[in-house]
Design a protein around this motif. Structure first.
Motif: not given
Length: 344
Positions: A84-112
């Motif tokens: 399980k991986v918890h990622v805060v905010d979209e702009q960070l997820y843009c950089f790291i999502f290829p590394l997290l494919i196959g993981k149970r990811v929760t994307l937490d949007i504080f500021d969009s």
């Protein structure tokens, strides 16, 4: 049994009030590994609740810093089994999502970031299909921001408001000549500093208590004003205790230059409810109607054209006229939403 690892990735150093609450909840059932940006300090309050607390020094606006974070993420994923991986905010997820494919990811949007670019709903659909399509779940902070997601993302989204932990505060009703305004959170010229500077200029009987992150030079200069007390970065429970004891109002104003600000979901509204301290908010913000309807604060009618002398008179006149009740306090407390977060 805390027998599973969860990785929490964020550009904060672990001092953000929302981050602290989430980690305190997740750590009840998981071993939390934290990867963020900043340097360890007394304000890295979530440090004691994590198995590892790794911080990358630098600014989240620096590509070099982000690349260092990506490398550290690769090392962590290689070393530990994070289901399980918890990622805060979209702009960070843009950089790291290829590394997290196959993981149970929760994307937490504080500021969009999309809302900052005035791109709500299905605008920029293809990019949103990637960013919102890969995570198993998405967290937003209120129903209004939920409605601004593309339709396909709403199906996996949950609302967890940015509310404080429940606490009993004794509200002191001030009757002195001074009006004390509390100014907490991310402190910035456009988020309240300029407004407060005007108030201090027009009336010598106004004081300011400030705490949080100084985000521009204008505010760094402002906190040296003789009628401003700056407390640094404090825990939410600590500033709320100060708010209940000393504050006549809590300030929460936003510039209306993008959709993200207009649909802001400020935790200060809930802090105001819990400490029974009226809030000051500008009418252009969507949630101002909520503040007005339940009578928990002063709504500035036109923040671009303020009659400050009239405003100050009304703030003093009305400071003890707002209504609060225990039902609201219980309704907007973090404990009510902890199970929802853990169930993700």
């Amino acid at each position: 049994m805390r027998n599973q690892n969860i990785l929490y990735v964020c550009v904060n150093d672990g001092s953000d009030t929302r981050v602290i609450k989430e980690i305190s909840t997740l750590s009840k059932e998981y071993k939390v590994f934290y990867l963020g940006i900043g340097t360890k300090s007394e304000s890295s309050f979530s440090l004691e609740m994590t198995e590892q607390h790794i911080l990358i020094s630098g600014s989240h606006k620096s590509i070099g810093t982000i690349l260092k974070l990506v490398w550290q993420l690769i090392l962590l994923l290689y070393k530990f089994n994070f289901k399980k991986v918890h990622v805060v905010d979209e702009q960070l997820y843009c950089f790291i999502f290829p590394l997290l494919i196959g993981k149970r990811v929760t994307l937490d949007i504080f500021d969009s970031y999309f809302l900052k670019l005035n791109l709500p709903g299905n605008k920029f659909y293809l990019l949103k299909r990637i960013i919102y399509g890969l995570p198993r779940k998405i967290i937003v902070t209120d129903e209004n921001r939920y409605s601004l997601l593309p339709k396909f993302a709403q199906e996996k989204a949950v609302v967890i408001p940015n509310v404080p932990r429940f606490a009993k505060y004794f509200k002191k009703r001030n009757t002195n000549d001074y009006l004390t305004i509390c100014y907490f959170g991310s402190l910035n010229k456009d988020r309240g500093t300029y407004f407060l500077e005007k108030l201090l200029h027009y009336d010598d009987n106004i004081k300011v208590i400030a705490a949080g992150w100084l985000t521009d030079d204008y505010t760094k200069l402002f906190v040296n004003h003789p009628r401003v007390t700056f407390l640094g970065i404090k825990k939410q429970s600590d500033v709320n205790a100060i708010l209940a004891e000393k504050g006549d109002y809590l300030l929460s104003v936003y510039p209306v230059n993008n959709t993200n600000n207009i649909y802001a979901s400020p935790n200060k509204i809930y802090d105001a409810i819990q400490t029974q301290t009226p809030i000051i908010i500008n009418s252009e913000i969507f949630v101002a109607s909520f503040v007005k309807n339940i009578n928990i604060g002063y709504v500035i009618k036109n923040s671009l054209n303020i009659d400050f002398e009239k405003l100050i008179f009304e703030l003093k006149e009305k400071r003890n006229s707002y209504s609060f009740n225990d039902k609201l306090v219980e309704e907007y407390s973090w404990e009510k939403y902890e199970t929802k977060l853990l169930n993700l």
